[in-house]
Design a protein around this motif. Structure first.
Motif, PDB file in Angstrom:
ATOM      1  N   PHE A 151      -5.602   2.845   1.441  1.00  0.00           N
ATOM      2  CA  PHE A 151      -4.217   3.311   1.508  1.00  0.00           C
ATOM      3  C   PHE A 151      -3.275   2.537   0.585  1.00  0.00           C
ATOM      4  CE2 PHE A 151      -6.027   4.829   5.493  1.00  0.00           C
ATOM      5  CZ  PHE A 151      -5.578   6.136   5.508  1.00  0.00           C
ATOM      6  N   THR A 152      -3.768   1.459  -0.039  1.00  0.00           N
ATOM      7  CA  THR A 152      -2.885   0.695  -0.933  1.00  0.00           C
ATOM      8  C   THR A 152      -2.408   1.560  -2.103  1.00  0.00           C
ATOM      9  OG1 THR A 152      -4.781  -0.181  -2.168  1.00  0.00           O
ATOM     10  CG2 THR A 152      -3.923  -1.527  -0.358  1.00  0.00           C
ATOM     11  N   ARG A 153      -3.247   2.480  -2.562  1.00  0.00           N
ATOM     12  CA  ARG A 153      -2.853   3.318  -3.700  1.00  0.00           C
ATOM     13  C   ARG A 153      -1.647   4.202  -3.360  1.00  0.00           C
ATOM     14  NH1 ARG A 153      -7.828   5.575  -2.091  1.00  0.00           N
ATOM     15  NH2 ARG A 153      -8.833   4.343  -3.720  1.00  0.00           N
ATOM     16  N   PHE A 154      -1.397   4.402  -2.067  1.00  0.00           N
ATOM     17  CA  PHE A 154      -0.224   5.172  -1.638  1.00  0.00           C
ATOM     18  C   PHE A 154       1.056   4.548  -2.179  1.00  0.00           C
ATOM     19  CE2 PHE A 154       3.090   5.793   1.720  1.00  0.00           C
ATOM     20  CZ  PHE A 154       3.264   7.163   1.563  1.00  0.00           C
ATOM     21  N   LEU A 155       1.087   3.216  -2.259  1.00  0.00           N
ATOM     22  CA  LEU A 155       2.291   2.518  -2.702  1.00  0.00           C
ATOM     23  C   LEU A 155       2.527   2.658  -4.205  1.00  0.00           C
ATOM     24  CD1 LEU A 155       2.032  -0.768  -0.596  1.00  0.00           C
ATOM     25  CD2 LEU A 155       3.224   1.361  -0.035  1.00  0.00           C
ATOM     26  N   ASN A 193       8.145  -2.094  -2.303  1.00  0.00           N
ATOM     27  CA  ASN A 193       8.416  -3.475  -2.682  1.00  0.00           C
ATOM     28  C   ASN A 193       8.540  -4.388  -1.475  1.00  0.00           C
ATOM     29  OD1 ASN A 193       8.393  -2.874  -5.420  1.00  0.00           O
ATOM     30  ND2 ASN A 193      10.609  -2.530  -5.513  1.00  0.00           N
ATOM     31  N   ASN A 194       9.225  -3.926  -0.448  1.00  0.00           N
ATOM     32  CA  ASN A 194       9.419  -4.738   0.749  1.00  0.00           C
ATOM     33  C   ASN A 194       8.090  -4.994   1.454  1.00  0.00           C
ATOM     34  OD1 ASN A 194      11.209  -5.991   2.854  1.00  0.00           O
ATOM     35  ND2 ASN A 194      10.288  -4.366   4.103  1.00  0.00           N
ATOM     36  N   LEU A 195       7.259  -3.949   1.571  1.00  0.00           N
ATOM     37  CA  LEU A 195       5.965  -4.112   2.246  1.00  0.00           C
ATOM     38  C   LEU A 195       5.068  -5.062   1.464  1.00  0.00           C
ATOM     39  CD1 LEU A 195       3.948  -1.349   4.026  1.00  0.00           C
ATOM     40  CD2 LEU A 195       2.770  -2.999   2.562  1.00  0.00           C
ATOM     41  N   LEU A 196       5.023  -4.902   0.141  1.00  0.00           N
ATOM     42  CA  LEU A 196       4.171  -5.752  -0.684  1.00  0.00           C
ATOM     43  C   LEU A 196       4.650  -7.195  -0.686  1.00  0.00           C
ATOM     44  CD1 LEU A 196       3.643  -3.281  -3.630  1.00  0.00           C
ATOM     45  CD2 LEU A 196       1.835  -4.167  -2.146  1.00  0.00           C
TER      46      LEU A 196
END
Length: 279
Positions: free
Chosen positions: A197-201, A212-215
């Motif tokens: 699911f990282t590619r979603f970002l 940006n906030n999540l990362l």
């Protein structure tokens, strides 16, 4: 011929070096003995080797893998001996040593992995001298693709996503809460599932402020829980291998600056560096 493998939980990069020094590269799925059965790993290796590679020609095999530690190293070596029965030298080492050798060669320094999972170490140019256990998918792996994926799923399941982001998520994946929970708790390789699911970002449709906030939160946890626990960590450059580190360098470098650590080499893959090391 020499065969080198750099295996994470999601993919394995391979390099075949012939007697003249020519290199040929290919890729298979990842092999982590903590998440895959030995028979499954063996079958995958046998079924996914390219046609030009004859296992009887391999004289030395250097395998670096996620999960290659303690008794699991012997498990991987046993699998490789079955797959390459005529190979004279087979060595399985942890992926963290591959990161140190690939990123630093014979120089001392700090090396990290930020891919599906995460790991960190201090390297003296030959051996890993200090490693703080990442504790794996369940207890740790802060900053990893699996950890970032979990944050995305939790935000979705707890309705913490902005509605615009939630609509994009549902349109892309078509998953409901029951399907996600079932996949996490009843199917194998939940770490790989979450990391996907990282590619979603990276999607242009996802609100940049949310990404940006999540990362930044994920990478701050990585530094606070792992990197900053090394004595005098600020004296080292931050050298890192992994798709998460490479594709989210902007946010990673911002957190690096927050922790007053200078960036070093950040790569998405190091199979070419490992080939040079072993040549």
């Amino acid at each position: 011929m020499i065969l080198i493998a750099d295996s994470g939980s999601t993919k394995t990069d391979w390099c075949l070096i012939d007697p003249e020094g020519e290199e040929r590269y290919f890729m298979t799925e990842g092999y982590n003995p903590f998440f895959s059965e030995p028979a499954s790993i063996l079958n995958s290796i046998r079924n996914n080797l390219p046609a030009y590679l004859q296992h009887t020609d391999i004289k030395a095999l250097h395998f670096y893998g996620a999960g290659c530690q303690d008794e699991q190293t012997a498990v991987i070596e046993s699998i490789l001996r079955e797959a390459f029965p005529q190979c004279e030298t087979i060595e399985a080492e942890m992926d963290l040593l591959a990161a140190a050798r690939g990123l630093l060669n014979h120089n001392a320094g700090f090396a990290a992995i930020l891919g599906t999972g995460t790991n960190t170490c201090i390297y003296d140019g030959k051996n890993i001298t200090h490693n703080i256990d990442s504790l794996g998918f369940i207890l740790g792996d802060e900053g990893s693709g699996a950890a970032i994926g979990k944050k995305i799923l939790v935000d979705y399941l707890r309705d913490k996503m902005p509605q615009s982001v939630k609509r994009v998520f549902e349109a892309q994946y078509g998953l409901n809460a029951a399907a996600i929970i079932n996949r996490i708790y009843t199917s194998p390789q939940a770490n790989r599932f979450c990391a996907g699911f990282t590619r979603f970002l990276k999607s242009d449709e996802v609100d940049a402020a949310y990404s940006n906030n999540l990362l930044r939160t994920a990478f701050t946890e990585f530094f606070s829980q792992l990197v900053s626990c090394y004595p005098d960590y600020r004296q080292y450059q931050f050298n890192c291998i992994g798709s998460v580190a490479y594709h989210f360098q902007t946010q990673l470098r911002e957190v690096l600056d927050d922790f007053k650590m200078k960036p070093g080499c950040i790569l998405s893959s190091l199979i070419r560096e490992l080939a040079n090391y072993h040549k």
